[in-house]
Design an enzyme around this catalytic site. Structure first.
Site, PDB file in Angstrom:
ATOM      1  N   PRO A  57       0.822  -1.219   0.000  1.00  0.00           N
ATOM      2  CA  PRO A  57       0.000   0.000   0.000  1.00  0.00           C
ATOM      3  C   PRO A  57       0.854   1.267   0.000  1.00  0.00           C
ATOM      4  O   PRO A  57       0.931   1.976   0.998  1.00  0.00           O
ATOM      5  CB  PRO A  57      -0.792  -0.117   1.303  1.00  0.00           C
ATOM      6  CG  PRO A  57       0.141  -0.867   2.218  1.00  0.00           C
ATOM      7  CD  PRO A  57       0.904  -1.823   1.342  1.00  0.00           C
ATOM      8  N   CYS A  58       1.453   1.542  -1.130  1.00  0.00           N
ATOM      9  CA  CYS A  58       2.393   2.654  -1.195  1.00  0.00           C
ATOM     10  C   CYS A  58       1.717   4.000  -0.954  1.00  0.00           C
ATOM     11  O   CYS A  58       2.373   4.971  -0.615  1.00  0.00           O
ATOM     12  CB  CYS A  58       3.104   2.652  -2.542  1.00  0.00           C
ATOM     13  SG  CYS A  58       2.031   2.693  -3.964  1.00  0.00           S
TER      14      CYS A  58
END
Length: 105
Positions: A57-58
């Site tokens: 989940p950048c």
DNA sequence: TATTTGACCAAGA
DNA sequence: ATCTTGGCCAAAT
């Protein structure tokens, strides 16, 4: 021991980042710290090149001062994804940053 | 091998 | 509080 699985710096970053709980955010610096490194700039590069969305989940990785940091797409999208995760952003900043911040270990 | 490039950060002014 | 500057590290060129 069979083949030595040497992992690159980037792969380690993605691995750690994948552990970030939903509803929380972390920082480039924290990710580096979790790897016993100070390469927080290189962490940014790893996020920019993240090939593992949404497993990694950048969009929940932000700057140390609670501002958004960058994104490979329009920042607008980063905000939208954060909101979807229940994280509010106002005036380019994470709301209740300190409460939302996750520290590894 | 050397130089350049960033989704950064902390300290000054 | 905002803006600028120098330092930082791994990857790409």
């Amino acid at each position: 021991m069979a083949g030595k699985s040497k992992s690159t710096f980037f792969e380690n970053v993605w691995k750690v980042c994948a552990k970030l709980p939903k509803g929380k955010v972390t920082t480039y610096k924290e990710l580096a710290h979790a790897m016993n490194s100070r390469a927080y700039r290189a962490v940014g590069q790893a996020m920019h090149n993240n090939p593992h969305y949404p497993r990694v989940p950048c969009h929940r990785v932000v700057a140390s001062d609670g501002t958004l940091g960058g994104f490979a797409h329009p920042v607008k999208e980063k905000i939208a994804r954060l909101k979807k995760d229940g994280i509010e952003v106002k005036n380019g900043r994470i709301v209740d940053f300190e409460k939302r911040l996750h520290k590894f270990k």
